[in-house]
Design a protein around this motif. Sequence first.
Motif, PDB file in Angstrom:
ATOM      1  N   ALA A 133      11.641  56.052  49.254  1.00 41.08           N
ATOM      2  CA  ALA A 133      11.387  54.739  48.642  1.00 41.08           C
ATOM      3  C   ALA A 133       9.934  54.327  48.844  1.00 41.08           C
ATOM      4  CB  ALA A 133      12.330  53.692  49.232  1.00 41.08           C
ATOM      5  N   ALA A 134       9.429  54.539  50.053  1.00 43.86           N
ATOM      6  CA  ALA A 134       8.038  54.197  50.336  1.00 43.86           C
ATOM      7  C   ALA A 134       7.087  55.029  49.476  1.00 43.86           C
ATOM      8  CB  ALA A 134       7.738  54.405  51.817  1.00 43.86           C
ATOM      9  N   HIS A 135       7.373  56.320  49.338  1.00 44.19           N
ATOM     10  CA  HIS A 135       6.499  57.201  48.564  1.00 44.19           C
ATOM     11  C   HIS A 135       6.529  56.828  47.084  1.00 44.19           C
ATOM     12  CE1 HIS A 135       4.852  61.599  48.242  1.00 44.19           C
ATOM     13  NE2 HIS A 135       3.982  60.690  47.857  1.00 44.19           N
ATOM     14  N   ALA A 136       7.712  56.592  46.538  1.00 42.66           N
ATOM     15  CA  ALA A 136       7.828  56.211  45.126  1.00 42.66           C
ATOM     16  C   ALA A 136       7.075  54.903  44.860  1.00 42.66           C
ATOM     17  CB  ALA A 136       9.295  56.076  44.726  1.00 42.66           C
TER      18      ALA A 136
ATOM     19  N   GLN B  13      10.912  58.382  40.834  1.00 43.32           N
ATOM     20  CA  GLN B  13      11.957  58.775  41.769  1.00 43.32           C
ATOM     21  C   GLN B  13      11.328  59.782  42.730  1.00 43.32           C
ATOM     22  OE1 GLN B  13      15.184  61.057  40.080  1.00 43.32           O
ATOM     23  NE2 GLN B  13      16.477  60.732  41.854  1.00 43.32           N
ATOM     24  N   ALA B  14      11.586  59.620  44.021  1.00 42.65           N
ATOM     25  CA  ALA B  14      11.105  60.572  45.021  1.00 42.65           C
ATOM     26  C   ALA B  14      12.312  61.268  45.634  1.00 42.65           C
ATOM     27  CB  ALA B  14      10.298  59.859  46.100  1.00 42.65           C
ATOM     28  N   VAL B  15      12.336  62.588  45.536  1.00 42.25           N
ATOM     29  CA  VAL B  15      13.406  63.388  46.119  1.00 42.25           C
ATOM     30  C   VAL B  15      12.822  64.069  47.357  1.00 42.25           C
ATOM     31  CG1 VAL B  15      15.050  65.262  45.750  1.00 42.25           C
ATOM     32  CG2 VAL B  15      14.433  63.745  43.839  1.00 42.25           C
ATOM     33  N   VAL B  16      13.296  63.655  48.532  1.00 40.04           N
ATOM     34  CA  VAL B  16      12.779  64.150  49.805  1.00 40.04           C
ATOM     35  C   VAL B  16      13.717  65.239  50.321  1.00 40.04           C
ATOM     36  CG1 VAL B  16      12.205  63.495  52.178  1.00 40.04           C
ATOM     37  CG2 VAL B  16      11.758  61.892  50.290  1.00 40.04           C
ATOM     38  N   THR B  17      13.158  66.404  50.602  1.00 40.40           N
ATOM     39  CA  THR B  17      13.950  67.532  51.087  1.00 40.40           C
ATOM     40  C   THR B  17      13.733  67.724  52.584  1.00 40.40           C
ATOM     41  OG1 THR B  17      13.803  68.627  48.938  1.00 40.40           O
ATOM     42  CG2 THR B  17      14.415  70.005  50.824  1.00 40.40           C
ATOM     43  N   LEU B  18      14.823  67.666  53.329  1.00 39.60           N
ATOM     44  CA  LEU B  18      14.818  67.917  54.767  1.00 39.60           C
ATOM     45  C   LEU B  18      15.459  69.280  54.985  1.00 39.60           C
ATOM     46  CD1 LEU B  18      14.329  66.645  57.637  1.00 39.60           C
ATOM     47  CD2 LEU B  18      16.733  65.960  57.551  1.00 39.60           C
TER      48      LEU B  18
ATOM     49  N   VAL C 268       8.512  66.897  48.764  1.00 42.39           N
ATOM     50  CA  VAL C 268       8.832  65.660  48.068  1.00 42.39           C
ATOM     51  C   VAL C 268       8.563  65.926  46.591  1.00 42.39           C
ATOM     52  CG1 VAL C 268       8.325  63.219  47.742  1.00 42.39           C
ATOM     53  CG2 VAL C 268       8.168  64.220  50.038  1.00 42.39           C
ATOM     54  N   ASP C 269       9.574  65.751  45.780  1.00 43.69           N
ATOM     55  CA  ASP C 269       9.417  65.858  44.330  1.00 43.69           C
ATOM     56  C   ASP C 269       9.331  64.454  43.762  1.00 43.69           C
ATOM     57  OD1 ASP C 269       9.640  68.761  43.774  1.00 43.69           O
ATOM     58  OD2 ASP C 269      11.597  68.509  44.716  1.00 43.69           O
TER      59      ASP C 269
ATOM     60  N   LEU D 292       1.970  62.521  54.475  1.00 43.59           N
ATOM     61  CA  LEU D 292       2.951  63.603  54.558  1.00 43.59           C
ATOM     62  C   LEU D 292       2.283  64.970  54.515  1.00 43.59           C
ATOM     63  CD1 LEU D 292       5.558  62.121  52.053  1.00 43.59           C
ATOM     64  CD2 LEU D 292       5.645  62.053  54.555  1.00 43.59           C
ATOM     65  N   LYS D 293       2.758  65.875  55.362  1.00 41.06           N
ATOM     66  CA  LYS D 293       2.251  67.245  55.298  1.00 41.06           C
ATOM     67  C   LYS D 293       3.126  68.122  54.403  1.00 41.06           C
ATOM     68  CE  LYS D 293       4.380  69.470  59.252  1.00 41.06           C
ATOM     69  NZ  LYS D 293       4.144  70.301  60.422  1.00 41.06           N
ATOM     70  N   ALA D 294       4.159  67.546  53.841  1.00 40.44           N
ATOM     71  CA  ALA D 294       5.064  68.273  52.961  1.00 40.44           C
ATOM     72  C   ALA D 294       4.371  68.645  51.652  1.00 40.44           C
ATOM     73  CB  ALA D 294       6.293  67.412  52.654  1.00 40.44           C
ATOM     74  N   ARG D 295       4.905  69.642  50.981  1.00 43.33           N
ATOM     75  CA  ARG D 295       4.451  69.967  49.623  1.00 43.33           C
ATOM     76  C   ARG D 295       4.934  68.845  48.707  1.00 43.33           C
ATOM     77  NH1 ARG D 295       7.084  74.411  49.006  1.00 43.33           N
ATOM     78  NH2 ARG D 295       8.751  73.581  47.747  1.00 43.33           N
ATOM     79  N   ILE D 296       4.044  68.324  47.886  1.00 46.78           N
ATOM     80  CA  ILE D 296       4.399  67.234  46.978  1.00 46.78           C
ATOM     81  C   ILE D 296       4.249  67.742  45.557  1.00 46.78           C
ATOM     82  CG2 ILE D 296       3.873  64.881  46.222  1.00 46.78           C
ATOM     83  CD1 ILE D 296       2.658  64.471  49.095  1.00 46.78           C
ATOM     84  N   ASN D 297       5.365  67.761  44.836  1.00 43.55           N
ATOM     85  CA  ASN D 297       5.366  68.194  43.443  1.00 43.55           C
ATOM     86  C   ASN D 297       5.457  66.961  42.555  1.00 43.55           C
ATOM     87  OD1 ASN D 297       5.573  70.968  44.232  1.00 43.55           O
ATOM     88  ND2 ASN D 297       7.728  70.600  44.654  1.00 43.55           N
ATOM     89  N   LEU D 298       4.891  67.053  41.363  1.00 44.64           N
ATOM     90  CA  LEU D 298       4.927  65.945  40.403  1.00 44.64           C
ATOM     91  C   LEU D 298       5.421  66.459  39.063  1.00 44.64           C
ATOM     92  CD1 LEU D 298       4.271  63.026  39.475  1.00 44.64           C
ATOM     93  CD2 LEU D 298       1.935  63.822  39.037  1.00 44.64           C
ATOM     94  N   ASN D 299       6.451  65.797  38.533  1.00 45.28           N
ATOM     95  CA  ASN D 299       6.942  66.051  37.186  1.00 45.28           C
ATOM     96  C   ASN D 299       6.756  64.747  36.433  1.00 45.28           C
ATOM     97  OD1 ASN D 299       8.470  66.229  34.857  1.00 45.28           O
ATOM     98  ND2 ASN D 299      10.154  67.331  35.830  1.00 45.28           N
ATOM     99  N   ALA D 300       5.708  64.674  35.609  1.00 50.42           N
ATOM    100  CA  ALA D 300       5.340  63.420  34.937  1.00 50.42           C
ATOM    101  C   ALA D 300       5.611  63.492  33.446  1.00 50.42           C
ATOM    102  CB  ALA D 300       3.861  63.127  35.184  1.00 50.42           C
ATOM    103  N   THR D 301       6.290  62.475  32.926  1.00 49.03           N
ATOM    104  CA  THR D 301       6.614  62.392  31.510  1.00 49.03           C
ATOM    105  C   THR D 301       6.057  61.104  30.955  1.00 49.03           C
ATOM    106  OG1 THR D 301       8.685  63.595  31.898  1.00 49.03           O
ATOM    107  CG2 THR D 301       8.497  62.363  29.828  1.00 49.03           C
ATOM    108  N   LEU D 302       5.250  61.209  29.895  1.00 53.51           N
ATOM    109  CA  LEU D 302       4.738  60.047  29.197  1.00 53.51           C
ATOM    110  C   LEU D 302       5.682  59.757  28.051  1.00 53.51           C
ATOM    111  CD1 LEU D 302       2.482  57.943  28.803  1.00 53.51           C
ATOM    112  CD2 LEU D 302       1.302  59.634  27.374  1.00 53.51           C
ATOM    113  N   GLU D 303       6.305  58.571  28.101  1.00 54.54           N
ATOM    114  CA  GLU D 303       7.253  58.185  27.065  1.00 54.54           C
ATOM    115  C   GLU D 303       6.530  57.437  25.956  1.00 54.54           C
ATOM    116  OE1 GLU D 303      10.078  55.961  29.406  1.00 54.54           O
ATOM    117  OE2 GLU D 303      11.238  57.762  29.813  1.00 54.54           O
ATOM    118  N   SER D 304       7.048  57.560  24.748  1.00 53.24           N
ATOM    119  CA  SER D 304       6.429  56.841  23.629  1.00 53.24           C
ATOM    120  C   SER D 304       7.208  55.593  23.301  1.00 53.24           C
ATOM    121  CB  SER D 304       6.353  57.746  22.407  1.00 53.24           C
ATOM    122  OG  SER D 304       7.618  58.266  22.101  1.00 53.24           O
TER     123      SER D 304
END
Length: 141
Positions: free
Chosen positions: A52-55, A79-84, A96-97, A129-141
């Motif tokens: 929640a903080a990251h998002a 949305q932030a998906v945190v993997t432990l 974190v995705d 965060l030292k975790a790998r952070i991935n970004l999936n970004a979608t621009l909506e019209s």
Amino acid sequence: MKKHASAVWQGNLKDGKGTLSTQSGALKDNPYGFNTRFEDQPGTNPEELIGAAHAGCFSMALSMMLGQAGLTAERIETQAVVTLDKVGEGFEITTVDLILKAKIPGADVNQFQQIANQAKEGCPVSKLLKARINLNATLES
């Protein structure tokens, strides 16, 4: 600027129980435990709160950077998906995705992707965060 939160824990790891509270009162004695963290039981856990903080942080950083480019978002939804994961003898947040959907009048896809990636790198929570952070970004019209 300093913000604070607190945790109270009683008992051993597996059977103990805890509560989380925040300075703002958004959380006040919210229960958490082994079952809410490792067994997918209802309730909160540290990873959910980090997500929640990251998002929230990323969304604000993106808004600021869009403004610097002369753009204003109509809507930013992250949305932030945190993997432990179990790593060695312990656990580690490995990934974190960030899944972003944004409506930004006047933005083109390349500009949007560039600014979104800058926000991912520049957000204070990302830097923490030292975790790998991935970004999936979608621009909506």
